[in-house]
Design a protein around this motif. Structure first.
Motif, short mmCIF file in Angstrom:
data_model
loop_
_atom_site.label_atom_id
_atom_site.label_comp_id
_atom_site.label_asym_id
_atom_site.label_seq_id
_atom_site.Cartn_x
_atom_site.Cartn_y
_atom_site.Cartn_z
N LEU A 109 41.74 58.23 44.62
CA LEU A 109 42.11 56.81 44.57
C LEU A 109 42.70 56.44 43.21
O LEU A 109 42.58 55.31 42.76
N GLU A 110 43.38 57.39 42.59
CA GLU A 110 43.83 57.17 41.21
C GLU A 110 44.79 55.98 41.08
O GLU A 110 44.87 55.37 40.01
N ALA A 111 45.49 55.64 42.16
CA ALA A 111 46.41 54.50 42.09
C ALA A 111 45.66 53.17 41.99
O ALA A 111 46.24 52.17 41.57
N ARG A 112 44.38 53.17 42.32
CA ARG A 112 43.63 51.91 42.35
C ARG A 112 42.48 51.86 41.34
O ARG A 112 42.08 50.78 40.92
N VAL A 113 41.95 53.03 40.97
CA VAL A 113 40.86 53.04 39.98
C VAL A 113 41.41 52.58 38.64
O VAL A 113 42.39 53.11 38.13
N GLY A 114 40.77 51.59 38.07
CA GLY A 114 41.27 50.98 36.85
C GLY A 114 42.04 49.71 37.12
O GLY A 114 42.42 48.99 36.18
N LYS A 115 42.26 49.42 38.40
CA LYS A 115 42.93 48.18 38.80
C LYS A 115 41.95 47.35 39.62
O LYS A 115 41.13 46.64 39.06
N ASP A 116 42.01 47.46 40.94
CA ASP A 116 41.07 46.67 41.73
C ASP A 116 39.77 47.41 42.03
O ASP A 116 38.82 46.82 42.54
N ILE A 117 39.72 48.71 41.71
CA ILE A 117 38.53 49.52 41.94
C ILE A 117 38.05 50.09 40.60
O ILE A 117 38.86 50.51 39.77
N ALA A 118 36.73 50.09 40.40
CA ALA A 118 36.16 50.65 39.18
C ALA A 118 34.96 51.53 39.52
O ALA A 118 34.24 51.27 40.50
N LEU A 119 34.76 52.55 38.74
CA LEU A 119 33.60 53.44 38.84
C LEU A 119 32.74 53.23 37.60
O LEU A 119 33.25 53.19 36.48
N ILE A 120 31.43 53.11 37.81
CA ILE A 120 30.51 52.87 36.69
C ILE A 120 29.34 53.84 36.82
O ILE A 120 28.67 53.88 37.85
N SER A 121 29.10 54.61 35.77
CA SER A 121 27.96 55.52 35.71
C SER A 121 26.98 54.98 34.68
O SER A 121 27.29 54.90 33.49
N VAL A 122 25.80 54.58 35.14
CA VAL A 122 24.80 53.93 34.29
C VAL A 122 23.74 54.95 33.88
O VAL A 122 23.14 55.61 34.73
#
Length: 398
Positions: free
Chosen positions: A99-112
């Protein structure tokens, strides 16, 4: 348990087995890690805006800076974990790639981090580095009281880091609500994100990266639903696209291309060794020698056995040959090393890369290249059990 190639990246890490091959006492801890994690609770309706610090040392507010207005997937890790956490992180990497076209735009991944006392930003950065996080994937830690409250609001236990479950939380902040996803399944994470986020501005067709024969068409998906297309990717092509074809050398100092010469058209059994290992590696290799006996003349014909060095600078072909000669190794069982630029990316794709060779996986990865079916098993399982697992995958071709 069988998997499509979707789980191939991390199968060797997801198991109730020791991550540190030379600390066998860790076996009990990681058995507990998988067998009896503390149950999670439903997250709070509102996302807490706790102060956190990312892997670059930047101070952020969790909700305002990372979640607001986005669709997010949140997982929970700690840097000294050597089994489940690398697996979860490898799965996020797969999602990031697809999903590289969207991660950093409308999608985010968070590792806590669930171990904020230990996990400094520098440690998080070092832990994250092999997985190549890009913009939109943030690792966070913080003051212990802040992380404790954040985890409480997210429905996660706080205490013994080994007691956490492999859960991923997915949320579209514009819609609200939470979806709990099994962190063992990167396809489920991807589908949950796409289902929550809705269609993008263009079709986010997953790359042929050994993720799964299915491809997703987000333009046909309504928020809150998932759908897979009937388009199929050839499993062999998918495996090649994912594994690549690095040039390595065998214990006989013969150059081989990993995919074309050893994987294509085969059922493969892969394990990870270093020749200076004095305990676990000889034990696992001796166990595999018994598996070789049980598989008989299939080894070298329809089945290849591969022992991949995690210490290629020391493990030159001569050292591999000397090590292998202790175990009645026959044709069809390859001990492999190579130059760092060739072998390190392969180890990363197999979730077996480590900066400390003593801290390596003791899990076997078994795959059928033609069908795309993969499984895993502990390296010290009964030889008959390992052989049955190999033959079961072979039968899926016939």
């Amino acid at each position: 348990m069988r998997h499509s190639i979707a789980a191939g990246l991390a199968l060797l890490l997801f198991a109730a087995v020791p991550g540190k091959a030379h600390e066998m006492k860790a076996y009990d801890m990681h058995m507990h890690h998988q067998a009896s994690p503390q149950p999670t609770r439903p997250p709070a309706a509102a996302v807490p805006d706790m102060p956190v610090v990312d892997q670059d040392g930047k101070r952020l507010n969790f909700y305002s800076d990372l979640v607001r207005g986005r669709t997010v997937a949140i997982d929970f890790v700690y840097t000294s974990c050597t089994t489940i956490c690398p697996m979860l992180t490898a799965h996020f990497r797969m999602v990031q790639q697809e999903l590289e076209a969207r991660v950093g735009k409308d999608i985010a991944l968070i590792s806590v981090s669930i171990d904020p006392v230990t996990d400094t930003p520098a440690k998080l950065k070092a832990f994250a580095a092999p997985f190549e996080p890009g913009p939109g994937w943030t690792f966070v830690t913080g003051a212990r009281p802040d992380i404790a409250r954040l985890l409480d609001k997210l429905g996660q236990p706080f205490g013994n880091p080994a007691d956490h479950a492999p859960v991923v939380l997915v949320r579209n902040d514009k819609v609200g609500g939470w979806t709990n996803v099994d962190g063992n399944d990167p396809v489920a994470i991807r589908e949950a994100l796409i289902g929550a986020a809705g269609p993008g501005t263009k079709i986010d067709t997953p790359k042929a990266d050994a993720t799964r024969p299915d491809t997703i068409k987000p333009d046909t998906i309504k928020p809150g639903t998932t759908k897979t297309s009937t388009t199929k990717v050839d499993p062999t092509d998918a495996a090649l696209a994912y594994m690549r074809n690095p040039l390595l050398r065998t214990q006989d100092d013969k150059p081989v291309h990993f995919f074309d010469d050893l994987l294509r058209g085969k059922v493969v059994l892969i394990n990870f060794i270093l020749t200076t290992c004095k305990d676990t590696c000889p034990m696992v290799t001796a166990n595999l020698s018994k598996v070789q006996e049980l598989l008989g003349d299939k080894v070298g014909r329809s089945i290849n056995m591969i022992s991949l060095s995690v210490d290629p600078q020391r493990d030159q072909p001569a050292e591999l040959k000397k090590f292998a000669d202790n175990f009645d190794v026959r044709p069809g069982w390859y001990f492999l090393t190579g130059e760092r630029p060739e072998i390190d990316p392969l180890l990363r794709r197999l979730a077996a890369y480590t900066t400390d060779p003593l801290d390596h996986s003791t899990v076997l990865v078994i795959g059928n290249i033609e069908t795309g079916n993969w499984t895993k098993i502990f390296g010290m399982a009964e030889p008959a059990s390992i052989a049955r697992a190999v033959l079961a995958l072979q039968s899926s071709t016939q």
